[in-house]
Design a protein around this motif. Sequence first.
Motif: not given
Length: 217
Positions: A136-142, A156-162, A164-168
Amino acid sequence: WRMRVVTLENSGRMYTSQVYLVLGDANRLEDVNTLVDVGQDPAILASIEKAPTGVGKWPVEQVVLTHSHSDHCALLPQVRAVFRPRVLAFSPNIDGVDGLLHDGDTIRMGDAVFEVVHAPGHSSDSICLYNEPEGVLFAGDSPLLITSQGSSYEAGFRAALERLCAYDVRRIHFGHGPPLTERCNQRLRESQRLVAPSAPANGMQERVKSQAPVAAN
């Protein structure tokens, strides 16, 4: 689902974020009834009172704010006055916050543990919240669902997205609109591909650098 995520009803008469109430499956005393964002519609207060928050438990024990924009946090004074929760946020600039969150922190919401992922982009203090066992992921307004190239995104956003892509990720709850329950991982990877900075041709750069300046006649 082990945890329960209740999307609280608002009046529909004013612009507000979604407000989520995260509860444990069995309403045990150790579960931490948590609001993710509070919105700015006072009708949320009545919705909380109607939610199945457990007998003998305080309806809201904790508030976690995804960022400091008013449509997500303007109702905080009223929520604090009625429920007296502990309030957590990444930003130190929100009145009524009791504790600051940092990237990588873990917090208990309902009967589940969530990881804090700092995702600056929509705002400098934006966070996502991820629970690994249930995906489960709460994204807010990202802006996690990107459909076209052309916009620039900070590192910083690109790093966060990378990350999240490693998570299920199997379910995404957004600050606005319905949740995403299908192809979450694929959608995140598509977004990552679109936000990746286009790499300049190194050979061309080297050739430009090595050219001697042209003397003006």
